[in-house]
Every structure is written in C-alpha cells, then in structure tokens.
Design a protein around this motif. Sequence first.
Motif, PDB file in Angstrom:
ATOM      1  N   VAL A  48      73.380   4.831 -71.534  1.00  0.00           N
ATOM      2  CA  VAL A  48      72.987   4.961 -72.741  1.00  0.00           C
ATOM      3  C   VAL A  48      74.354   6.446 -73.991  1.00  0.00           C
ATOM      4  N   PHE A  49      75.213   6.696 -73.041  1.00  0.00           N
ATOM      5  CA  PHE A  49      76.257   6.861 -73.730  1.00  0.00           C
ATOM      6  C   PHE A  49      77.110   5.675 -74.769  1.00  0.00           C
ATOM      7  N   THR A  50      77.113   4.742 -74.119  1.00  0.00           N
ATOM      8  CA  THR A  50      77.756   4.355 -74.267  1.00  0.00           C
ATOM      9  C   THR A  50      77.875   2.922 -75.229  1.00  0.00           C
ATOM     10  N   LEU A  51      76.554   2.780 -75.053  1.00  0.00           N
ATOM     11  CA  LEU A  51      75.481   1.985 -76.747  1.00  0.00           C
ATOM     12  C   LEU A  51      75.410   3.075 -77.088  1.00  0.00           C
ATOM     13  N   LEU A  52      75.404   4.446 -77.016  1.00  0.00           N
ATOM     14  CA  LEU A  52      75.127   4.859 -78.646  1.00  0.00           C
ATOM     15  C   LEU A  52      76.636   4.854 -79.167  1.00  0.00           C
ATOM     16  N   GLN A  53      77.715   4.571 -78.660  1.00  0.00           N
ATOM     17  CA  GLN A  53      79.178   4.905 -78.927  1.00  0.00           C
ATOM     18  C   GLN A  53      78.881   3.349 -80.049  1.00  0.00           C
ATOM     19  N   ALA A  54      78.116   2.363 -79.916  1.00  0.00           N
ATOM     20  CA  ALA A  54      78.037   1.309 -79.735  1.00  0.00           C
ATOM     21  C   ALA A  54      77.122   1.113 -81.493  1.00  0.00           C
ATOM     22  N   LEU A  55      76.643   2.055 -81.713  1.00  0.00           N
ATOM     23  CA  LEU A  55      76.191   2.023 -82.535  1.00  0.00           C
ATOM     24  C   LEU A  55      76.605   2.880 -84.176  1.00  0.00           C
ATOM     25  N   GLU A  59      78.173   0.771 -94.611  1.00  0.00           N
ATOM     26  CA  GLU A  59      77.855   1.479 -96.338  1.00  0.00           C
ATOM     27  C   GLU A  59      76.356   1.092 -96.249  1.00  0.00           C
ATOM     28  N   ARG A  60      75.880  -0.722 -95.591  1.00  0.00           N
ATOM     29  CA  ARG A  60      74.527  -0.953 -95.966  1.00  0.00           C
ATOM     30  C   ARG A  60      73.811  -0.451 -94.953  1.00  0.00           C
ATOM     31  N   ALA A  61      73.972  -0.855 -93.482  1.00  0.00           N
ATOM     32  CA  ALA A  61      72.630   0.441 -92.404  1.00  0.00           C
ATOM     33  C   ALA A  61      73.651   0.215 -90.860  1.00  0.00           C
ATOM     34  N   TRP A  62      72.523   0.390 -90.489  1.00  0.00           N
ATOM     35  CA  TRP A  62      73.000   0.584 -88.779  1.00  0.00           C
ATOM     36  C   TRP A  62      73.234  -0.436 -88.029  1.00  0.00           C
ATOM     37  N   GLN A  63      74.414  -0.656 -87.688  1.00  0.00           N
ATOM     38  CA  GLN A  63      74.778  -2.032 -86.390  1.00  0.00           C
ATOM     39  C   GLN A  63      74.706  -1.963 -85.229  1.00  0.00           C
ATOM     40  N   GLN A  85      64.926   2.917 -81.561  1.00  0.00           N
ATOM     41  CA  GLN A  85      64.881   3.994 -83.276  1.00  0.00           C
ATOM     42  C   GLN A  85      65.937   4.281 -83.919  1.00  0.00           C
ATOM     43  N   ILE A  86      65.595   3.920 -85.163  1.00  0.00           N
ATOM     44  CA  ILE A  86      67.160   5.014 -85.625  1.00  0.00           C
ATOM     45  C   ILE A  86      65.548   5.716 -87.252  1.00  0.00           C
ATOM     46  N   ASN A  87      65.663   6.789 -87.190  1.00  0.00           N
ATOM     47  CA  ASN A  87      65.191   7.673 -88.122  1.00  0.00           C
ATOM     48  C   ASN A  87      63.790   7.476 -88.455  1.00  0.00           C
ATOM     49  N   GLU A  88      62.627   7.078 -87.068  1.00  0.00           N
ATOM     50  CA  GLU A  88      61.704   6.408 -86.423  1.00  0.00           C
ATOM     51  C   GLU A  88      60.813   5.447 -87.136  1.00  0.00           C
ATOM     52  N   GLY A  89      62.365   4.306 -87.282  1.00  0.00           N
ATOM     53  CA  GLY A  89      61.718   3.111 -88.179  1.00  0.00           C
ATOM     54  C   GLY A  89      61.028   2.147 -87.678  1.00  0.00           C
ATOM     55  N   GLU A 136      74.088  11.888 -89.543  1.00  0.00           N
ATOM     56  CA  GLU A 136      73.154  12.222 -89.956  1.00  0.00           C
ATOM     57  C   GLU A 136      72.273  11.196 -90.117  1.00  0.00           C
ATOM     58  N   GLY A 137      71.984  10.776 -88.882  1.00  0.00           N
ATOM     59  CA  GLY A 137      70.492  10.206 -88.326  1.00  0.00           C
ATOM     60  C   GLY A 137      70.132  10.007 -87.347  1.00  0.00           C
ATOM     61  N   THR A 138      68.499  10.001 -86.885  1.00  0.00           N
ATOM     62  CA  THR A 138      68.184  10.516 -85.505  1.00  0.00           C
ATOM     63  C   THR A 138      67.627   8.992 -85.351  1.00  0.00           C
ATOM     64  N   ILE A 139      68.625   8.763 -83.982  1.00  0.00           N
ATOM     65  CA  ILE A 139      68.304   7.754 -83.216  1.00  0.00           C
ATOM     66  C   ILE A 139      67.883   8.112 -81.857  1.00  0.00           C
ATOM     67  N   ARG A 140      66.814   6.843 -81.344  1.00  0.00           N
ATOM     68  CA  ARG A 140      66.059   8.177 -79.880  1.00  0.00           C
ATOM     69  C   ARG A 140      66.662   5.702 -79.255  1.00  0.00           C
TER      70      ARG A 140
END
Length: 447
Positions: A48-55, A59-63, A85-89, A136-140
Amino acid sequence: MIRSIQGRLNIAFIGLTLTIFAILWVIQGSTLRGIAYEFVGTRLSSDVFTLLQALERDERAWQLDTRRISPVYNQPMSGHYYQYQINEGEWVHSRSLWDGEIPTQAGRGVGQLHIALHVQNEEPWLVYDHTFQKQEGTIRIVLAEDISGIEAELKRLGWWVGAVGVVFIAVLLLAQIFIIKRGLKSLTQVRQDIARLKQGDIRTLPCVETTEVSPLVDEINYMVDSMCMRLDRSRNAVGNLAHAAKTPLTVIDRQIEVLKQHSPNCAEALQQQSAELRGLMERELTRARIAGTALPGQRVMIDAEVEKLLKAMRMIHQEKGLQFEVDIKSKTFFPGERDDLIELLGNLIDNACKWAQSTVRISGVLSETCLTIFIEDDGPGIPSEKREQLLSRGERLDESVSGHGLGLSIVTDIVQQYQGCFELLDSDLGGLRVHLRLPRNRDTQLS
C-alpha cells in the motif's frame, strides 16, 4: 458399565488424549492461520505504501506510475488487487480486478490494523483499507489478496495433522495396553491362583512381590485360614455338645428303667419321648456339622472314600452278601468337605444296601461344571408318586422309618447347601436309581 480395569483405563486414556489432541489441533490450526494472515497482512501493508508513492499529482490530475508497483497487479485475476479513491471521487481499479471490485463493507477482523477478512465470490480475501493524506488530497487505498490457496493448504495440513494424530494415539493406546498388561500381571496371576484355589489345586495363595497386590493376597489367605478355623471350632463345639447331651439322656433312660417298676405306663411314655429327643438331637447335630459350600482348596477324592464306605457296608450288611459295582475315575473329586461327602454318600449307599437284593452299583463322573453320581440297587424300587412325596417332604421326613426315607432329609440339606440337585429314577437293575449333581464352583448354576 465397563468392569475391567484395563478397559476403564483405555477408555479414560482415549477420552483424555482425544480431548488434548482436539485442543492442540484447534490451536495449531488457528496459530498457522494467524501466521499466514500476518504474513499476507505485512505484504499488503508494504504494497500500500508502494502504491501511495506511485501516486503523484501533476498540474492537471493525479497519475499512477504503474512501473513502480508489482506487475502482479496488472495480470487479470492474479489474486492480487487494488483500488483507490481520491477526494471521494470515482474508484480506480487495478487491471487484475478486470470488471470486479474489492468489497469495502465491514469484514471480519483478523487482529491486524486496517485488515479484515471478506468473502468475494465464495473465496476468502484479506482486504487492507486505509485513507491517507498526500499533497493536500485525501486518498483511500484498498488492497486485497485472494487467500483461498492458503486456506486450502491449511485445511490439507489440518487433515494431515489429524491423521498423524490418530495414528499416534493408536500407537500410544497399544503401548498403554502393553504397559497395563505388564502392570496388571500380578493381578492376573492372583486371579488364576484364586481359580486354582477354588478348584482345590492349592490350599493358600502364593506370595506376590508387587507391593500393591501383596496385602490383598495376605487378606485372602487370612480369610481362608479363618474360615477353616471357624469350621473346625464349630464342629468341635457340636461334637462336645453331642457328647455332653448323651450323659443326661443316659441318666434319664436309667431313671425310666427304675420308673417301670412302679408305673409302667408313665415310664413307657417317658421312654418314647426320650427316644424321640435322642433321635431329634442326632439329626440336628448332623445338620449342624454340614459345612455347606466348599471351602477354598477343598478336594476330596471320591474313589478312596467310597472304598472305605463299602468296607463298612459289607460288614453292616454281611448277611446279604451284596455285590458292589463301582465305576469312578481316579481323578474324580468332591469339591467340598470330607465329612459332608461321607454323610451324603453314607446315607444313600446305606439305603441302597437295605433295599438291594444282591447288587449295588455306584458310578461317578466329574465334568467341567459339576460332579455327577449315580447310586443304584436291584431292590423293589419306589413308585413314582411316592418319589415325589419323598422329595417334596425331604426336609421333614421321619427318619425313624427304615428304608429309602432314612437320611434323605440330611441328603437334601447337604445338596441344597452345595446348590446341587438330585432325583429318584428307575434303575436298569430293577430298583431305584439316585441321580446326584453338585456344582464344581460356587458360582456355577446347574440347568
């Protein structure tokens, strides 16, 4: 109810070992499952931490940089899945999920933080579910791993452990049976010695070296000796009583002779009562001498005793010139007291001699269960209706009457005390045939 000591120990052993094994089986299963879940949970926490670091956010969006995560998440239905899920999207799913998604409802806890057990398509999944803050983003992020293979191996291992445990218990049971048999060898030997004691092969039990069994043997030997001493004292007391009673009766008889000179009628009445009293005393004293059941170690050889009785009968009935036919095996024995045997055979042979014309036949055989004796004569016999009367009144016969009735009450008492049976039949010689059966052991029931 199990009466065997070994059977009780075996049942207790099986119950105890099965209980302990069942507890250990459950403990090992839960322990191994916990270790497996711990291992999978640690790997999910790392991924999960590997995945979090890969996110990363541009300038436009999360990749998500898929090059930085394990390739297994890109292989369809690989058993390793993620979604985030980013910012409950909207949820973004790994390629391995294909068209599915990871359950996010509450699952069953497994004792690890953020990890729960879910069932997806009838397969167990361990699911890691946690929310992070980044840029500054919420990532689940939700990661899952299919552990059906682990569960199958744990189940297979459990069956193997169970099979090995059953074999182990069987081996232990066989070892216990062997050990118990060796431990109870002294009791087994004592049981065999008691059987020999009852059969009359030995007079007392031999000593044993086992500390726990030796007091039992000593007590049995003491009881046997005590029974023999009590019987001897009882018979001595009966003999003394008989001797002591004869003197007053003799004095009474002499006084009756004197009384005859003055009052013949009164003297005759007193003489009759004295005779009845003397006969009653003799009968009751004879009954009191009966031992009843065989004492341990008693064995009286019948052929020798019959030979002694016949010598006496030849003298008593010498005017008849009787012929005696004897068919008794040399090893045939009476499982009881010698005095009882003499009293029993003496009455029956004497009756046969009184009624016989020329021949008296005596035969005996000893089987595994009982002693059988036949005493026959060539006399006039007894009608069947009178035989039943004799047997039904055997305990209360008037023994002053000569013939077959003489002594039958004593015979009946002895036979009943030894739990035997006898009957009166027709003899091939033409007279009466007495069929007598006595059990070898006290606990044997004659049919």
